[in-house]
Scaffold this motif. Structure first.
Motif, PDB file in Angstrom:
ATOM      1  N   ARG A  68      80.862  36.076  43.482  1.00  0.00           N
ATOM      2  CA  ARG A  68      81.052  36.863  44.699  1.00  0.00           C
ATOM      3  C   ARG A  68      80.431  38.229  44.446  1.00  0.00           C
ATOM      4  O   ARG A  68      80.285  38.654  43.297  1.00  0.00           O
ATOM      5  CB  ARG A  68      82.519  36.980  45.099  1.00  0.00           C
ATOM      6  CG  ARG A  68      83.374  37.772  44.133  1.00  0.00           C
ATOM      7  CD  ARG A  68      83.547  39.187  44.609  1.00  0.00           C
ATOM      8  NE  ARG A  68      84.432  39.944  43.736  1.00  0.00           N
ATOM      9  CZ  ARG A  68      84.044  40.574  42.648  1.00  0.00           C
ATOM     10  NH1 ARG A  68      82.777  40.469  42.251  1.00  0.00           N
ATOM     11  NH2 ARG A  68      84.884  41.301  41.944  1.00  0.00           N
ATOM     12  N   SER A  69      80.031  38.895  45.520  1.00  0.00           N
ATOM     13  CA  SER A  69      79.482  40.223  45.331  1.00  0.00           C
ATOM     14  C   SER A  69      80.000  41.149  46.430  1.00  0.00           C
ATOM     15  O   SER A  69      80.847  41.984  46.201  1.00  0.00           O
ATOM     16  CB  SER A  69      77.955  40.175  45.319  1.00  0.00           C
ATOM     17  OG  SER A  69      77.432  41.446  45.121  1.00  0.00           O
ATOM     18  N   CYS A  70      79.508  40.972  47.645  1.00  0.00           N
ATOM     19  CA  CYS A  70      79.834  41.939  48.712  1.00  0.00           C
ATOM     20  C   CYS A  70      81.267  41.824  49.209  1.00  0.00           C
ATOM     21  O   CYS A  70      81.854  42.794  49.650  1.00  0.00           O
ATOM     22  CB  CYS A  70      78.865  41.767  49.881  1.00  0.00           C
ATOM     23  SG  CYS A  70      79.148  40.241  50.810  1.00  0.00           S
ATOM     24  N   ALA A  71      81.828  40.624  49.181  1.00  0.00           N
ATOM     25  CA  ALA A  71      83.173  40.335  49.710  1.00  0.00           C
ATOM     26  C   ALA A  71      83.270  40.532  51.222  1.00  0.00           C
ATOM     27  O   ALA A  71      84.371  40.623  51.762  1.00  0.00           O
ATOM     28  CB  ALA A  71      84.243  41.154  48.984  1.00  0.00           C
ATOM     29  N   HIS A  72      82.141  40.602  51.901  1.00  0.00           N
ATOM     30  CA  HIS A  72      82.168  40.826  53.355  1.00  0.00           C
ATOM     31  C   HIS A  72      81.145  39.987  54.114  1.00  0.00           C
ATOM     32  O   HIS A  72      80.593  40.439  55.114  1.00  0.00           O
ATOM     33  CB  HIS A  72      81.975  42.313  53.662  1.00  0.00           C
ATOM     34  CG  HIS A  72      83.164  43.134  53.253  1.00  0.00           C
ATOM     35  ND1 HIS A  72      84.344  43.133  53.964  1.00  0.00           N
ATOM     36  CD2 HIS A  72      83.370  43.929  52.184  1.00  0.00           C
ATOM     37  CE1 HIS A  72      85.226  43.903  53.353  1.00  0.00           C
ATOM     38  NE2 HIS A  72      84.658  44.404  52.262  1.00  0.00           N
ATOM     39  N   GLY A  73      80.829  38.809  53.615  1.00  0.00           N
ATOM     40  CA  GLY A  73      79.986  37.893  54.383  1.00  0.00           C
ATOM     41  C   GLY A  73      78.527  38.286  54.487  1.00  0.00           C
ATOM     42  O   GLY A  73      77.838  37.851  55.410  1.00  0.00           O
ATOM     43  N   VAL A  74      78.041  39.087  53.555  1.00  0.00           N
ATOM     44  CA  VAL A  74      76.661  39.565  53.647  1.00  0.00           C
ATOM     45  C   VAL A  74      75.761  39.000  52.548  1.00  0.00           C
ATOM     46  O   VAL A  74      74.615  38.632  52.811  1.00  0.00           O
ATOM     47  CB  VAL A  74      76.631  41.123  53.588  1.00  0.00           C
ATOM     48  CG1 VAL A  74      75.198  41.630  53.653  1.00  0.00           C
ATOM     49  CG2 VAL A  74      77.452  41.711  54.718  1.00  0.00           C
ATOM     50  N   CYS A  75      76.282  38.888  51.322  1.00  0.00           N
ATOM     51  CA  CYS A  75      75.396  38.529  50.205  1.00  0.00           C
ATOM     52  C   CYS A  75      75.192  37.023  50.054  1.00  0.00           C
ATOM     53  O   CYS A  75      74.215  36.586  49.461  1.00  0.00           O
ATOM     54  CB  CYS A  75      75.942  39.102  48.902  1.00  0.00           C
ATOM     55  SG  CYS A  75      77.433  38.264  48.314  1.00  0.00           S
ATOM     56  N   GLY A  76      76.115  36.225  50.563  1.00  0.00           N
ATOM     57  CA  GLY A  76      75.961  34.770  50.498  1.00  0.00           C
ATOM     58  C   GLY A  76      76.286  34.158  49.152  1.00  0.00           C
ATOM     59  O   GLY A  76      75.923  33.010  48.900  1.00  0.00           O
ATOM     60  N   SER A  77      76.980  34.887  48.277  1.00  0.00           N
ATOM     61  CA  SER A  77      77.163  34.340  46.928  1.00  0.00           C
ATOM     62  C   SER A  77      78.423  33.497  46.750  1.00  0.00           C
ATOM     63  O   SER A  77      78.563  32.840  45.726  1.00  0.00           O
ATOM     64  CB  SER A  77      77.146  35.466  45.892  1.00  0.00           C
ATOM     65  OG  SER A  77      78.195  36.361  46.149  1.00  0.00           O
ATOM     66  N   ASP A  78      79.344  33.490  47.702  1.00  0.00           N
ATOM     67  CA  ASP A  78      80.615  32.785  47.448  1.00  0.00           C
ATOM     68  C   ASP A  78      80.831  31.580  48.362  1.00  0.00           C
ATOM     69  O   ASP A  78      81.966  31.304  48.769  1.00  0.00           O
ATOM     70  CB  ASP A  78      81.809  33.746  47.528  1.00  0.00           C
ATOM     71  CG  ASP A  78      81.992  34.336  48.918  1.00  0.00           C
ATOM     72  OD1 ASP A  78      81.014  34.329  49.697  1.00  0.00           O
ATOM     73  OD2 ASP A  78      83.110  34.797  49.222  1.00  0.00           O
ATOM     74  N   ALA A  79      79.759  30.831  48.622  1.00  0.00           N
ATOM     75  CA  ALA A  79      79.940  29.572  49.352  1.00  0.00           C
ATOM     76  C   ALA A  79      80.642  28.581  48.427  1.00  0.00           C
ATOM     77  O   ALA A  79      80.284  28.462  47.251  1.00  0.00           O
ATOM     78  CB  ALA A  79      78.591  29.019  49.803  1.00  0.00           C
ATOM     79  N   ALA A 117      84.199  32.069  50.850  1.00  0.00           N
ATOM     80  CA  ALA A 117      85.591  32.398  50.517  1.00  0.00           C
ATOM     81  C   ALA A 117      85.993  33.754  51.082  1.00  0.00           C
ATOM     82  O   ALA A 117      87.156  33.977  51.412  1.00  0.00           O
ATOM     83  CB  ALA A 117      85.772  32.373  49.001  1.00  0.00           C
ATOM     84  N   CYS A 118      85.022  34.656  51.209  1.00  0.00           N
ATOM     85  CA  CYS A 118      85.339  36.010  51.692  1.00  0.00           C
ATOM     86  C   CYS A 118      85.484  36.068  53.211  1.00  0.00           C
ATOM     87  O   CYS A 118      85.868  37.100  53.755  1.00  0.00           O
ATOM     88  CB  CYS A 118      84.277  37.006  51.233  1.00  0.00           C
ATOM     89  SG  CYS A 118      82.660  36.739  51.970  1.00  0.00           S
ATOM     90  N   LYS A 119      85.144  34.985  53.908  1.00  0.00           N
ATOM     91  CA  LYS A 119      85.238  34.977  55.370  1.00  0.00           C
ATOM     92  C   LYS A 119      86.302  33.983  55.843  1.00  0.00           C
ATOM     93  O   LYS A 119      86.420  33.741  57.038  1.00  0.00           O
ATOM     94  CB  LYS A 119      83.884  34.587  55.985  1.00  0.00           C
ATOM     95  CG  LYS A 119      82.757  35.565  55.724  1.00  0.00           C
ATOM     96  CD  LYS A 119      82.765  36.719  56.692  1.00  0.00           C
ATOM     97  CE  LYS A 119      82.232  36.297  58.050  1.00  0.00           C
ATOM     98  NZ  LYS A 119      82.248  37.397  59.004  1.00  0.00           N
TER      99      LYS A 119
HETATM  100 FE1  FES Z   1      79.186  38.195  49.710  1.00  0.00          FE
HETATM  101 FE2  FES Z   1      81.088  36.437  50.380  1.00  0.00          FE
HETATM  102  S1  FES Z   1      80.986  37.720  48.620  1.00  0.00           S
HETATM  103  S2  FES Z   1      79.160  36.728  51.298  1.00  0.00           S
END
Ligand code: FES
Ligand code: SF4
Ligand code: F3S
Length: 254
Positions: free
Chosen positions: A72-83, A93-95
């Motif tokens: 995970r990185s941004c935790a706000h649905g922007v970086c796409g790393s936590d599918a 997971a962050c959305k």
């Molecule tokens: Fe970046 Fe979910 S942590 S999109």
């Protein structure tokens, strides 16, 4: 494990206080250094109605088991790393609010399918990015550098606007049954990113990209299953974009 509302002694939570409840997460674990195959482990966390699955994963990692691995990185649905697969569906997971995924039962969390698992919820994204790189996801222009901005009408911009929203999370590609079968298919995310440039009036490499996708592992492998559109956290009409690329291949109009 049933979700239990934790009320303070004597009645309902005080006004303004977000009620909490206990929820169980059933997480697929795999440590390549000690495991020969994946297994599931359960964790209980105290969650609030506003908590997301990512918050629960953080709570587990920070307070119960530091070895749990996920991206995970941004935790706000922007970086796409936590599918990841949450109760069998690809989501970020962050959305994803815990209260929206049936917290009355254990919530199953697994890595996205079709890519090699490196550890726990972390998969090797290289095959996914290889396909992305192959479609030339950048603007190609010929001739001399322009001396002023390349202008574009709103109508021209609207033609590919939807596919500019991609955050490369891989939720679409790893929900596609064709991709699961052999992993050779370019996959919807690569096609979405080809679409973004094929239909850009400023770009001059549409023919090249179309030929790349005319491959036996290209757009024609899509069986219009729509899993990809359902999985996309950005609401991109993925299947429609694939259909538009197929049509462009047949008509050479873009
Ligand atoms: Fe970046 Fe979910 S942590 S999109
Ligand atoms: Fe993720 Fe949607 Fe892009 Fe697919 S099209 S990679 S689901 S943002
Ligand atoms: Fe796969 Fe989406 Fe086509 S799920 S089969 S790429 S419509």
């Amino acid at each position: 494990m049933t979700a239990v509302a934790e009320k303070p002694a004597g009645g309902a939570a005080p006004a303004g206080e977000v009620p909490s409840f206990t929820v169980t997460l059933r997480i697929q674990r795999f440590n390549p250094e000690v495991d020969t195959e994946a297994h599931y482990e359960e964790y209980q966390v105290l969650a609030h109605a506003t908590d997301r699955v990512l918050d629960a994963l953080h709570q587990i990692k920070w307070e119960q088991d530091g070895s749990l691995s996920f991206r995970r990185s941004c935790a706000h649905g922007v970086c796409g790393s936590d599918a990841m697969r949450i109760n069998g569906k690809n989501r970020l997971a962050c959305k994803t609010l815990i209260k929206d995924v049936n917290p009355d039962k254990p919530i199953t969390v697994e890595p996205i399918k079709g890519l090699p698992v490196e550890k726990d919820l972390i998969v090797d994204m290289e095959p996914f990015f290889d396909a992305y790189r192959e479609v030339m996801p950048f603007l190609v222009t010929n001739g001399n550098e322009p001396t002023k901005e390349r202008l574009q009408s709103q109508a021209d911009k609207d033609r590919f606007d939807d596919t500019t929203k991609c955050i490369l999370c891989a939720a679409c590609t790893t929900s596609c049954p064709v991709f699961w079968t052999d992993g050779q298919y370019f996959g919807p995310a690569a096609i979405v990113n080809a679409h973004r440039f094929i239909f850009d009036s400023r770009d001059e490499a549409a023919e090249q990209r179309l030929e790349i996708l005319n491959d036996k592992e290209g757009v024609w492998r899509c069986r219009t299953t729509f899993n990809c559109s359902e999985a996309c956290p950005r609401g991109i009409q993925v299947t429609q974009a694939i259909q538009e690329v197929k049509r462009a291949l047949l008509t050479r109009k873009f």
